[in-house]
Design a protein around this motif. Structure first.
Motif, mmCIF file in Angstrom:
data_model
loop_
_atom_site.group_PDB
_atom_site.id
_atom_site.type_symbol
_atom_site.label_atom_id
_atom_site.label_comp_id
_atom_site.label_asym_id
_atom_site.label_seq_id
_atom_site.Cartn_x
_atom_site.Cartn_y
_atom_site.Cartn_z
ATOM 1 N N LEU A 188 -13.256 -28.675 8.327
ATOM 2 C CA LEU A 188 -11.859 -28.780 8.728
ATOM 3 C C LEU A 188 -10.971 -27.942 7.821
ATOM 4 C CD1 LEU A 188 -9.624 -30.112 10.456
ATOM 5 C CD2 LEU A 188 -9.618 -31.992 8.794
ATOM 6 N N VAL B 104 -8.533 -24.837 8.963
ATOM 7 C CA VAL B 104 -7.097 -24.909 8.702
ATOM 8 C C VAL B 104 -6.649 -23.748 7.820
ATOM 9 C CG1 VAL B 104 -5.267 -26.292 7.628
ATOM 10 C CG2 VAL B 104 -6.980 -27.394 9.051
ATOM 11 N N ALA C 34 -6.581 -36.691 5.604
ATOM 12 C CA ALA C 34 -7.304 -36.022 6.691
ATOM 13 C C ALA C 34 -6.376 -35.753 7.869
ATOM 14 C CB ALA C 34 -8.497 -36.862 7.131
ATOM 15 N N ALA D 213 -5.255 -32.110 9.272
ATOM 16 C CA ALA D 213 -5.406 -31.796 10.695
ATOM 17 C C ALA D 213 -4.068 -31.392 11.316
ATOM 18 C CB ALA D 213 -5.998 -32.991 11.435
ATOM 19 N N LEU E 227 -3.225 -27.980 13.125
ATOM 20 C CA LEU E 227 -2.715 -27.961 14.496
ATOM 21 C C LEU E 227 -1.412 -27.171 14.575
ATOM 22 C CD1 LEU E 227 -3.055 -28.984 17.409
ATOM 23 C CD2 LEU E 227 -1.699 -30.979 16.743
#
Length: 126
Positions: free
Chosen positions: A9, A13, A87, A91, A95
């Protein structure tokens, strides 16, 4: 497995976040990224606690991925709270960067190549 998932992740990102400036400014966007990497190194919360940070670094820590990924690593390795909060923050940064990159890609005009140029003759092999 948790560490692998967090780093997957984090990698996604980070790529999305640094791509914003490159998509906007081309190769010159790397200069902006270098400034942000230096700012993130201070704002990630390991060298200075968030309570002691000046306002600029508190702001940078909330919009960049390094703060969240560093705290997630610490929580997984040494235990701690707010793992889900970090987390979700990571995220959301990813996004947001993805949405910005999509908008830049959609609205930025691609360079048109001139298709009317004469084709270059290729040498014939004997």
């Amino acid at each position: 497995m948790k560490m692998w998932m967090v780093h997957s992740l984090q990698l996604f990102v980070s790529i999305e976040f640094t791509s914003i400036f490159i998509m906007l400014l081309g190769q010159g966007g790397m200069l902006i990224n270098m400034i942000f990497v230096l700012s993130q190194s201070i704002a990630n919360g390991t060298s200075m606690s968030p309570e002691m940070m000046p306002g600029y670094f508190k702001f940078v820590s909330q919009i960049t991925p390094m703060f969240y990924s560093t705290h997630l690593d610490y929580n997984i390795l040494f235990g701690g709270g707010k793992t889900v909060e970090y987390a979700v923050g990571l995220a959301l940064v990813g996004l947001g960067a993805f949405v910005i990159n999509t908008a830049i890609h959609h609205f930025k005009k691609a360079k048109q190549t001139d298709t009317t140029q004469e084709s270059v003759q290729q040498p014939v092999m004997i």
